[in-house]
Enzyme design. Structure first.
Site, PDB file in Angstrom:
ATOM      1  N   GLY A   1       0.724  -1.057   0.378  1.00 43.14           N
ATOM      2  CA  GLY A   1       0.389   0.457   0.277  1.00 43.14           C
ATOM      3  C   GLY A   1       1.132   1.473  -0.352  1.00 43.14           C
ATOM      4  O   GLY A   1       2.045   1.235  -0.277  1.00 43.14           O
TER       5      GLY A   1
ATOM      6  N   ILE B   1      10.533   2.868 -11.221  1.00 38.89           N
ATOM      7  CA  ILE B   1      10.087   3.921 -12.177  1.00 38.89           C
ATOM      8  C   ILE B   1      10.647   4.751 -10.544  1.00 38.89           C
ATOM      9  O   ILE B   1      10.877   4.433  -9.899  1.00 38.89           O
ATOM     10  CB  ILE B   1       8.410   3.662 -11.714  1.00 38.89           C
ATOM     11  CG1 ILE B   1       8.389   2.953 -12.293  1.00 38.89           C
ATOM     12  CG2 ILE B   1       8.080   5.513 -12.078  1.00 38.89           C
ATOM     13  CD1 ILE B   1       8.509   3.488 -13.900  1.00 38.89           C
TER      14      ILE B   1
ATOM     15  N   HIS C   1       4.165   1.528  -7.809  1.00 42.21           N
ATOM     16  CA  HIS C   1       2.611   0.400  -7.841  1.00 42.21           C
ATOM     17  C   HIS C   1       2.334   0.323  -9.252  1.00 42.21           C
ATOM     18  O   HIS C   1       1.432  -0.417  -9.580  1.00 42.21           O
ATOM     19  CB  HIS C   1       2.086   0.270  -6.633  1.00 42.21           C
ATOM     20  CG  HIS C   1       2.997   0.412  -5.371  1.00 42.21           C
ATOM     21  ND1 HIS C   1       3.170   1.454  -4.649  1.00 42.21           N
ATOM     22  CD2 HIS C   1       3.669  -0.452  -5.136  1.00 42.21           C
ATOM     23  CE1 HIS C   1       4.209   1.164  -3.670  1.00 42.21           C
ATOM     24  NE2 HIS C   1       3.917   0.114  -3.871  1.00 42.21           N
TER      25      HIS C   1
HETATM   26  P1  AMP Z   1       5.656  -2.389  -1.592  1.00 43.81           P
HETATM   27  O1  AMP Z   1       4.319  -2.077  -1.545  1.00 43.81           O
HETATM   28  O2  AMP Z   1       6.958  -1.724  -1.585  1.00 43.81           O
HETATM   29  O3  AMP Z   1       5.896  -3.343  -0.646  1.00 43.81           O
HETATM   30  O4  AMP Z   1       6.176  -3.094  -3.541  1.00 43.81           O
HETATM   31  C1  AMP Z   1       5.607  -3.509  -3.759  1.00 43.81           C
HETATM   32  C2  AMP Z   1       5.771  -3.606  -4.882  1.00 43.81           C
HETATM   33  O5  AMP Z   1       6.105  -2.942  -6.463  1.00 43.81           O
HETATM   34  C3  AMP Z   1       6.678  -4.589  -5.372  1.00 43.81           C
HETATM   35  O6  AMP Z   1       7.014  -5.919  -6.312  1.00 43.81           O
HETATM   36  C4  AMP Z   1       8.117  -3.472  -6.063  1.00 43.81           C
HETATM   37  O7  AMP Z   1       9.152  -4.259  -6.276  1.00 43.81           O
HETATM   38  C5  AMP Z   1       7.343  -2.793  -6.526  1.00 43.81           C
HETATM   39  N1  AMP Z   1       8.099  -1.202  -6.475  1.00 43.81           N
HETATM   40  C6  AMP Z   1       7.526  -0.229  -5.776  1.00 43.81           C
HETATM   41  N2  AMP Z   1       8.642   0.727  -5.940  1.00 43.81           N
HETATM   42  C7  AMP Z   1       8.441   0.629  -6.913  1.00 43.81           C
HETATM   43  C8  AMP Z   1       9.367   1.442  -8.146  1.00 43.81           C
HETATM   44  N3  AMP Z   1       9.980   2.756  -7.235  1.00 43.81           N
HETATM   45  N4  AMP Z   1       9.618   1.143  -9.303  1.00 43.81           N
HETATM   46  C9  AMP Z   1       8.617  -0.264  -9.549  1.00 43.81           C
HETATM   47  N5  AMP Z   1       8.273  -1.127  -8.872  1.00 43.81           N
HETATM   48  C10 AMP Z   1       8.171  -0.727  -7.648  1.00 43.81           C
END
Ligand code: AMP
Length: 283
Positions: free
Chosen positions: A31, A176, A37
């Protein structure tokens, strides 16, 4: 768009979709959604008939002194982003729904999880693997989308799916960034103004490493040294690790032949940030 807290509800919906022959794309998150995301959601939207996003701050993947309690949460804003992105269902379970009384089964791995983040977060990947496999069993997606931002996590999940014969295709998506290069992260909200500026050193130091590799350097130690030296120019930065590993096995390499992952973790003040690049298109 529907928001479900109960496992039984999402199972019922998924069953109906499958009966209609629809494919399901799944984006697991904690979240506080941002454009990183959203890029995963957009890719899932393009490649599948239905899209499920899970929002669950998983207590099992946080260490005792980590930021589980303070991790940012905003379901209303997340629901708005998901609705606009064409998500069909948000799965937002409580910890009690996911971990019932007496819970004692875990997914663990011998390799891949000992280097990089595994060194300072020894129980982190066990928590990630366990929750991701549980979510896969609940959502039964055709494809699941993970960001290269968490490159070790992506490698671990790919390995887990292969090893345990999970019928979900894992799709890796590029990092990103903010306009100035900082990788987008929910944890960036912890940074004050001064720290936000200092955090640019992560991307900057990786650019130094990348330039060195592009100039023909193949010695991993030289690349690590150059990145470390650049990080050390920032007084607010405290290095957790700078490493060069094989992307598939997450084991250190001496020579940068084949697809290598150059990954760093750095504290800016109290906030631990990660960033990386991969030398070839290994996603
Ligand atoms: P999190 O909510 O931080 O657990 O992230 C959920 C998903 O989003 C994971 O697969 C992360 O690697 C991806 N994610 C988070 N930040 C980025 C970003 N800046 N660029 C690409 N994917 C991301």
């Amino acid at each position: 768009m529907r928001i479900y807290e109960e496992i039984s509800k999402i199972r019922e919906t998924v069953r109906a979709w499958k009966q209609d022959g629809l494919t399901i794309g799944f984006v697991p998150t904690m979240g506080y959604l941002h454009e990183g995301h959203k890029s995963l959601i957009d890719t899932a939207r393009r490649e599948n008939d239905r899209v499920v996003v899970s929002i669950f701050v998983n207590p099992m993947q946080f260490g005792p002194s980590e930021d589980f309690a303070s991790y940012p949460r905003d379901l209303e804003q997340d629901a708005g982003l998901c609705e606009d992105a064409g998500v069909d269902v948000i799965f937002h379970p409580t910890a009690e729904e996911m971990y019932t009384d007496g819970f004692c089964s875990y997914v663990d791995m011998n390799g891949l999880t000992t280097e990089l983040c595994g060194k300072s977060r020894p129980t982190h990947f066990r928590g990630v693997q366990t929750v991701v496999l549980k979510l896969f069993n609940i959502v039964t997606p055709d494809r699941a989308y993970f960001g290269q931002k968490d490159a070790q996590q992506l490698a671990v999940i790919k390995r887990m799916v292969t090893d345990l014969n999970v019928g979900t295709e894992i799709v890796g998506c590029p990092i990103i960034r903010e306009k100035d290069g900082l990788a987008k992260s929910s944890r960036n909200t912890y940074l004050n103004e001064e720290e936000r500026k200092a955090a640019l050193i992560l991307h900057k130091s990786l650019e130094v490493g990348k330039a060195l590799l592009e100039s023909g350097e193949t010695d991993a130690a030289a690349v690590k040294a150059a990145i470390t030296a650049e990080l050390e120019t920032e007084p607010l930065a405290k290095i957790d690790y700078v490493d060069v590993v094989d992307f598939d096995t997450v084991t250190p390499v001496e020579k940068t032949e084949g697809p290598v992952l150059v990954a760093i973790a750095v504290y800016i003040g109290k906030t631990r940030l990660i960033d990386n690049f991969i030398t070839c298109n290994a996603l």
